[in-house]
Every structure is written in C-alpha cells, then in structure tokens.
Motif scaffolding. Structure first.
Motif, PDB file in Angstrom:
ATOM      1  N   SER A  54      90.144  21.194  -0.590  1.00  0.00           N
ATOM      2  CA  SER A  54      91.147  20.358  -0.680  1.00  0.00           C
ATOM      3  C   SER A  54      91.177  19.458  -1.823  1.00  0.00           C
ATOM      4  CB  SER A  54      90.812  19.384   0.393  1.00  0.00           C
ATOM      5  OG  SER A  54      92.035  18.399   0.701  1.00  0.00           O
ATOM      6  N   SER A  55      92.347  19.553  -2.563  1.00  0.00           N
ATOM      7  CA  SER A  55      92.220  18.605  -3.643  1.00  0.00           C
ATOM      8  C   SER A  55      92.040  17.202  -3.551  1.00  0.00           C
ATOM      9  CB  SER A  55      93.354  18.898  -4.618  1.00  0.00           C
ATOM     10  OG  SER A  55      94.618  18.337  -4.025  1.00  0.00           O
ATOM     11  N   ASN A  56      91.708  16.289  -4.402  1.00  0.00           N
ATOM     12  CA  ASN A  56      91.487  14.851  -4.211  1.00  0.00           C
ATOM     13  C   ASN A  56      92.869  14.332  -3.639  1.00  0.00           C
ATOM     14  OD1 ASN A  56      88.541  14.976  -4.407  1.00  0.00           O
ATOM     15  ND2 ASN A  56      88.802  14.767  -6.709  1.00  0.00           N
ATOM     16  N   SER A  57      93.868  14.768  -4.027  1.00  0.00           N
ATOM     17  CA  SER A  57      94.975  13.921  -3.842  1.00  0.00           C
ATOM     18  C   SER A  57      95.330  14.079  -2.487  1.00  0.00           C
ATOM     19  CB  SER A  57      96.257  14.945  -4.342  1.00  0.00           C
ATOM     20  OG  SER A  57      96.168  15.031  -5.608  1.00  0.00           O
ATOM     21  N   VAL A  58      94.580  14.474  -1.525  1.00  0.00           N
ATOM     22  CA  VAL A  58      94.846  14.262  -0.129  1.00  0.00           C
ATOM     23  C   VAL A  58      94.698  12.676   0.203  1.00  0.00           C
ATOM     24  CG1 VAL A  58      92.458  14.703   0.608  1.00  0.00           C
ATOM     25  CG2 VAL A  58      94.507  15.299   2.250  1.00  0.00           C
ATOM     26  N   PHE A  59      93.674  12.286  -0.606  1.00  0.00           N
ATOM     27  CA  PHE A  59      93.454  10.789  -0.145  1.00  0.00           C
ATOM     28  C   PHE A  59      94.619  10.007  -0.314  1.00  0.00           C
ATOM     29  CE2 PHE A  59      91.768   6.427  -0.902  1.00  0.00           C
ATOM     30  CZ  PHE A  59      90.988   6.266   0.122  1.00  0.00           C
ATOM     31  N   GLN A  60      95.293  10.153  -1.323  1.00  0.00           N
ATOM     32  CA  GLN A  60      96.702   9.316  -1.387  1.00  0.00           C
ATOM     33  C   GLN A  60      97.701   9.518  -0.392  1.00  0.00           C
ATOM     34  OE1 GLN A  60      95.312  10.992  -4.258  1.00  0.00           O
ATOM     35  NE2 GLN A  60      94.304   8.885  -5.178  1.00  0.00           N
ATOM     36  N   LEU A  61      97.646  10.751  -0.023  1.00  0.00           N
ATOM     37  CA  LEU A  61      98.669  11.074   1.213  1.00  0.00           C
ATOM     38  C   LEU A  61      98.325  11.018   2.569  1.00  0.00           C
ATOM     39  CD1 LEU A  61      99.609  14.610  -0.801  1.00  0.00           C
ATOM     40  CD2 LEU A  61     100.952  12.496  -0.496  1.00  0.00           C
ATOM     41  N   LEU A  62      97.101  11.380   2.762  1.00  0.00           N
ATOM     42  CA  LEU A  62      96.730  11.079   4.297  1.00  0.00           C
ATOM     43  C   LEU A  62      95.468  10.010   4.362  1.00  0.00           C
ATOM     44  CD1 LEU A  62      96.127  14.756   5.421  1.00  0.00           C
ATOM     45  CD2 LEU A  62      98.138  13.492   5.538  1.00  0.00           C
ATOM     46  N   GLY A  63      95.243   9.569   3.280  1.00  0.00           N
ATOM     47  CA  GLY A  63      94.001   8.418   3.428  1.00  0.00           C
ATOM     48  C   GLY A  63      92.641   8.942   3.668  1.00  0.00           C
ATOM     49  N   VAL A  64      92.499  10.236   3.659  1.00  0.00           N
ATOM     50  CA  VAL A  64      91.212  10.846   3.804  1.00  0.00           C
ATOM     51  C   VAL A  64      90.596  11.431   2.967  1.00  0.00           C
ATOM     52  CG1 VAL A  64      90.280  12.789   5.534  1.00  0.00           C
ATOM     53  CG2 VAL A  64      92.052  11.498   6.218  1.00  0.00           C
ATOM     54  N   PRO A  65      89.440  11.419   2.348  1.00  0.00           N
ATOM     55  CA  PRO A  65      88.707  12.001   1.186  1.00  0.00           C
ATOM     56  C   PRO A  65      88.615  13.438   1.552  1.00  0.00           C
ATOM     57  CG  PRO A  65      87.003  10.543   2.508  1.00  0.00           C
ATOM     58  CD  PRO A  65      88.375  10.502   3.163  1.00  0.00           C
ATOM     59  N   SER A  66      88.763  14.403   0.455  1.00  0.00           N
ATOM     60  CA  SER A  66      88.962  15.709   0.357  1.00  0.00           C
ATOM     61  C   SER A  66      87.668  16.363   1.219  1.00  0.00           C
ATOM     62  CB  SER A  66      89.036  16.203  -0.874  1.00  0.00           C
ATOM     63  OG  SER A  66      87.865  16.020  -1.577  1.00  0.00           O
ATOM     64  N   TRP A  67      86.647  15.595   1.088  1.00  0.00           N
ATOM     65  CA  TRP A  67      85.220  16.182   1.698  1.00  0.00           C
ATOM     66  C   TRP A  67      85.354  16.151   3.492  1.00  0.00           C
ATOM     67  CZ3 TRP A  67      82.608  12.810   4.782  1.00  0.00           C
ATOM     68  CH2 TRP A  67      82.728  11.524   4.428  1.00  0.00           C
ATOM     69  N   GLU A  68      86.158  15.158   3.787  1.00  0.00           N
ATOM     70  CA  GLU A  68      86.260  15.178   5.212  1.00  0.00           C
ATOM     71  C   GLU A  68      87.464  16.382   5.765  1.00  0.00           C
ATOM     72  OE1 GLU A  68      87.128  11.392   7.067  1.00  0.00           O
ATOM     73  OE2 GLU A  68      85.492  10.411   5.944  1.00  0.00           O
ATOM     74  N   VAL A  69      88.104  16.648   4.713  1.00  0.00           N
ATOM     75  CA  VAL A  69      89.175  17.692   5.116  1.00  0.00           C
ATOM     76  C   VAL A  69      88.621  18.944   5.151  1.00  0.00           C
ATOM     77  CG1 VAL A  69      91.439  18.929   4.321  1.00  0.00           C
ATOM     78  CG2 VAL A  69      91.170  16.470   4.274  1.00  0.00           C
ATOM     79  N   GLU A  70      87.802  19.472   4.257  1.00  0.00           N
ATOM     80  CA  GLU A  70      87.192  20.812   4.133  1.00  0.00           C
ATOM     81  C   GLU A  70      86.339  21.047   5.508  1.00  0.00           C
ATOM     82  OE1 GLU A  70      85.022  20.855   0.611  1.00  0.00           O
ATOM     83  OE2 GLU A  70      87.122  20.647  -0.571  1.00  0.00           O
ATOM     84  N   GLY A  71      86.415  22.096   5.926  1.00  0.00           N
ATOM     85  CA  GLY A  71      85.712  22.467   7.429  1.00  0.00           C
ATOM     86  C   GLY A  71      86.557  22.097   8.690  1.00  0.00           C
ATOM     87  N   ARG A  72      87.869  21.389   8.416  1.00  0.00           N
ATOM     88  CA  ARG A  72      88.383  21.041   9.608  1.00  0.00           C
ATOM     89  C   ARG A  72      89.823  21.853   9.558  1.00  0.00           C
ATOM     90  NH1 ARG A  72      88.382  14.795   9.790  1.00  0.00           N
ATOM     91  NH2 ARG A  72      89.253  15.220  11.796  1.00  0.00           N
ATOM     92  N   ARG A  73      90.449  21.846  10.511  1.00  0.00           N
ATOM     93  CA  ARG A  73      91.859  22.445  10.846  1.00  0.00           C
ATOM     94  C   ARG A  73      92.915  21.418  10.602  1.00  0.00           C
ATOM     95  NH1 ARG A  73      91.473  27.324  13.306  1.00  0.00           N
ATOM     96  NH2 ARG A  73      89.448  27.688  14.291  1.00  0.00           N
ATOM     97  N   GLY A  74      94.120  21.579  10.181  1.00  0.00           N
ATOM     98  CA  GLY A  74      95.352  21.019  10.186  1.00  0.00           C
ATOM     99  C   GLY A  74      95.596  20.199  11.315  1.00  0.00           C
ATOM    100  N   SER A  75      95.379  20.877  12.487  1.00  0.00           N
ATOM    101  CA  SER A  75      95.660  20.113  13.820  1.00  0.00           C
ATOM    102  C   SER A  75      94.789  19.008  14.001  1.00  0.00           C
ATOM    103  CB  SER A  75      95.597  21.213  15.046  1.00  0.00           C
ATOM    104  OG  SER A  75      94.030  21.705  14.824  1.00  0.00           O
ATOM    105  N   ASP A  76      93.537  18.920  13.273  1.00  0.00           N
ATOM    106  CA  ASP A  76      92.785  17.696  13.505  1.00  0.00           C
ATOM    107  C   ASP A  76      93.537  16.430  12.706  1.00  0.00           C
ATOM    108  OD1 ASP A  76      90.811  19.376  14.452  1.00  0.00           O
ATOM    109  OD2 ASP A  76      89.677  19.492  12.650  1.00  0.00           O
ATOM    110  N   PHE A  77      94.543  16.714  11.885  1.00  0.00           N
ATOM    111  CA  PHE A  77      95.236  15.632  11.365  1.00  0.00           C
ATOM    112  C   PHE A  77      96.687  15.447  11.665  1.00  0.00           C
ATOM    113  CE2 PHE A  77      92.233  17.494   8.459  1.00  0.00           C
ATOM    114  CZ  PHE A  77      91.430  16.092   8.197  1.00  0.00           C
ATOM    115  N   GLY A  78      97.087  16.329  12.748  1.00  0.00           N
ATOM    116  CA  GLY A  78      98.273  16.146  13.502  1.00  0.00           C
ATOM    117  C   GLY A  78      99.634  16.731  12.920  1.00  0.00           C
TER     118      GLY A  78
END
Length: 95
Positions: A54-78
């Motif tokens: 996950s690129s770092n841009s996810v933080f601006q879009l979802l408010g979640v740092p990229s390291w928290e996205v990696e290893g998870r599924r899209g459904s974890d974020f709705g």
C-alpha cells in the motif's frame, strides 16, 4: 580449450546477470519513485485479496498508515462491495 570456453561462457553469463540485475533495480527504483510521488492510492493484493503493498497516499484517503493496510483485506476497511465489483468487472469497480 574446452575449459577456456566454459570459463568464458561463465564470465559472460555472470556479466549478463549483473547487467540485468542493475536494469531491474533501476526499473524498480523508477516505479517506486512514481508510486511514492503520486497522490493516488496504489496497492497490490495477493490471490486471497490481502494487501501486500500500500502506498503512503492511503493515509490521506483513509486516515490509516500504509503499514496498517498491509496484511489486511479491503473488507476490513468497509469497501468489500467495491472490491467484489472490481473483481467481477476485470478490475474496474465502475461496471
């Protein structure tokens, strides 16, 4: 004579391997620079739908740092519905 040819072929193969390795590293660096400089969110998932990058841009879009996205599924974020539609439409969620 055969030994000399084998040695020459080995040196040539090693040089080609080094050259190709340098080209791959250069290409990866250019791609990484592109991904890290865009405001768009870039990601990669494996066959199970788990984010492997996950690129770092996810933080601006979802408010979640990229390291928290990696290893998870899209459904974890709705946004599982969008991912299912994207998979059904060949990667395009707008179908």
């Amino acid at each position: 004579m055969v030994t000399a040819r084998i040695s020459q072929a080995r040196r040539s193969a090693e040089e080609n391997s080094r050259r190709l390795g340098n080209q791959v590293r250069s290409s990866e660096a250019r791609f990484r620079n592109l991904v890290e400089s865009t405001r768009d969110w870039m990601w990669e998932t494996n066959a199970e739908g788990v984010f492997t990058y996950s690129s770092n841009s996810v933080f601006q879009l979802l408010g979640v740092p990229s390291w928290e996205v990696e290893g998870r599924r899209g459904s974890d974020f709705g946004f599982a519905v969008d991912l299912e539609r994207a998979a059904a439409g060949g990667g395009r969620p707008d179908r």
